[in-house]
Write a protein that holds these residues in place. Structure first.
Motif, PDB file in Angstrom:
ATOM      1  N   ASN A  31      36.085  66.696  -0.525  1.00  0.00           N
ATOM      2  CA  ASN A  31      36.751  67.677   0.330  1.00  0.00           C
ATOM      3  C   ASN A  31      36.571  69.099  -0.197  1.00  0.00           C
ATOM      4  N   LEU A  32      36.685  69.269  -1.514  1.00  0.00           N
ATOM      5  CA  LEU A  32      36.466  70.597  -2.103  1.00  0.00           C
ATOM      6  C   LEU A  32      35.035  71.052  -1.846  1.00  0.00           C
ATOM      7  N   PRO A  58      39.913  77.266  -2.281  1.00  0.00           N
ATOM      8  CA  PRO A  58      40.892  76.192  -2.083  1.00  0.00           C
ATOM      9  C   PRO A  58      42.334  76.705  -2.186  1.00  0.00           C
ATOM     10  N   TYR A  63      46.285  70.903  -0.440  1.00  0.00           N
ATOM     11  CA  TYR A  63      45.777  69.649   0.127  1.00  0.00           C
ATOM     12  C   TYR A  63      46.883  68.647   0.380  1.00  0.00           C
ATOM     13  N   SER A 100      42.112  69.071  -9.476  1.00  0.00           N
ATOM     14  CA  SER A 100      42.922  70.030  -8.721  1.00  0.00           C
ATOM     15  C   SER A 100      43.291  71.226  -9.597  1.00  0.00           C
ATOM     16  N   ALA A 122      40.269  73.442  -9.661  1.00  0.00           N
ATOM     17  CA  ALA A 122      40.033  74.116  -8.377  1.00  0.00           C
ATOM     18  C   ALA A 122      41.173  75.045  -7.997  1.00  0.00           C
ATOM     19  N   ILE A 173      44.106  74.085  -6.648  1.00  0.00           N
ATOM     20  CA  ILE A 173      44.590  73.637  -5.338  1.00  0.00           C
ATOM     21  C   ILE A 173      45.854  72.809  -5.543  1.00  0.00           C
ATOM     22  N   VAL A 200      42.071  69.197   3.105  1.00  0.00           N
ATOM     23  CA  VAL A 200      42.158  70.433   2.318  1.00  0.00           C
ATOM     24  C   VAL A 200      42.275  71.635   3.251  1.00  0.00           C
ATOM     25  N   GLY A 231      41.639  75.865   2.899  1.00  0.00           N
ATOM     26  CA  GLY A 231      41.180  76.967   2.067  1.00  0.00           C
ATOM     27  C   GLY A 231      41.208  78.260   2.871  1.00  0.00           C
ATOM     28  N   LEU A 259      32.224  74.845  -6.602  1.00  0.00           N
ATOM     29  CA  LEU A 259      33.204  75.902  -6.336  1.00  0.00           C
ATOM     30  C   LEU A 259      32.753  77.253  -6.884  1.00  0.00           C
TER      31      LEU A 259
END
Ligand code: ADP
Ligand code: MG
Length: 325
Positions: free
Chosen positions: A71-72, A82, A85, A110, A113, A115, A133, A135, A190
């Protein structure tokens, strides 16, 4: 352990309590979130299924990692940072051991990221994990699949075919070693988000193999691509490796296009950030993906002819059969 104890013990710790963007997180009927001003929100969702997207005997940690990583990777491909989620989890039983591994996989990634988990759903059933997710990008700056132009460089952000090599090793019964890592722990790109925003005309993450996903960048447009096989970074003697680089799935490397005028400035940014990038070909007018180079004659001719099938429906290379024991 009942459903609510399970949520409190394993999932509440994954929400970032001090985050001002989360007015209300896990525990109510819905999350209350504060979007950053001046931004568009980008949403994506992906389900991973036992026996389809990961082997049935895969570690819970790798499953947690994968569910969030794929998903990221979609957010990265859209050049979105992000934010939050949710996690919808179907589990055969409430095993604390399994949940500990699973949430470790989620929490390591996570944290990296930045998130926050803000909600979800937990049910008993066959093992399946759906992550959604959200963003954000500065208004109007999301990078999509459709912006490629003739003359653009086609670039990839890392080596291709390594996840397929890992899967092949897994199927041979290997359960340890560095070869498995790209398959079990795919890395969402990312670090490319700011560069894509500044330079990319179009982008996609490679989940189903370069040829198929590059096909999506060209879909419904009078465009094709020429791929220089010598630029994929494969050993010229290793035909299997080349075929994995072209058709292997699950790499989650980004494929993007950039105008040739912006290319020198992008290269400077890439060097200053120590990133990996390969310009593997060009967008050309007229449909079709053509491979160039000494290896071109050796690759599976039927599969290249089958390009039109790639634009519609291909048998997925990534289906994971139960491993021999
Ligand atoms: P509802 O009955 O309103 O659907 P639930 O009882 O399913 O709510 O969930 C209670 C709370 O726990 C909700 O805030 C929900 O978002 C959260 N939650 C449930 N499962 C998960 C999960 N797997 N991960 C994160 N939050 C979860
Ligand atoms: Mg409710």
């Amino acid at each position: 352990m009942d459903e609510f104890q399970l949520i409190d013990r394993f999932f509440k710790p994954l929400s970032r309590p001090a985050d001002a963007s989360v007015r209300l997180g896990i525990g109510d009927d819905g999350a209350v979130l504060v979007p950053p001003s001046g931004c568009d929100l980008v949403m994506a969702t992906d389900t991973v299924l036992s026996g389809v997207h990961f082997p049935t005997d895969c570690s819970p940690r790798a499953i947690g990692h994968r569910a969030l990583a794929v998903n990221l990777s979609d957010l990265a491909a859209m050049a979105a940072d992000p934010l939050w989620y949710t996690l919808a989890l179907s589990l055969p039983s409430a095993s604390a051991r399994w949940l500990r591994g699973f949430t470790q996989g989620l929490s390591t990634l996570s944290a990296e990221a930045g998130i926050a988990l803000v909600g979800g759903d937990t049910v008993r059933g066959p093992l399946a994990v759906t992550v959604t997710v959200v963003g954000c990008v500065p208004r109007g700056q999301a990078v999509t699949r459709t912006g490629g132009r003739p003359g653009d460089w086609v670039c990839v952000t890392g080596a291709l075919g390594r996840a397929a090599a890992g899967l092949a090793a897994w199927r041979r019964g290997q359960r340890r070693g560095a070869t498995l890592v790209p398959f079990l722990y795919p890395h969402p790109a990312l670090e490319w988000i700011p560069l894509l925003r500044d330079f990319a005309h179009s982008a996609i993450d490679i989940s189903d193999g370069l040829i198929q996903d590059l096909g999506h960048l060209l879909e419904n447009r009078p465009l094709g691509a020429e791929i220089r096989l010598d630029r994929l970074g494969c050993d010229p003697e290793d035909l299997e490796g080349l075929e994995r680089a072209l058709w292997g799935g699950d790499d989650y490397v980004l494929c993007f296009t950039v105008g040739s005028r912006q290319w020198p400035a992008l290269q400077r940014r890439i060097r200053s950030r120590n990133l990996e990038c390969r310009a593997i070909g060009r967008i050309v007018p007229g449909p079709g993906i053509r491979c160039q180079g000494v290896m071109a004659r050796r690759i599976h001719p039927i599969r290249m002819q089958g390009y039109d099938h790639f634009r519609n429906k291909v048998p997925r290379a990534r289906h994971v059969r139960p491993s021999p024991r």
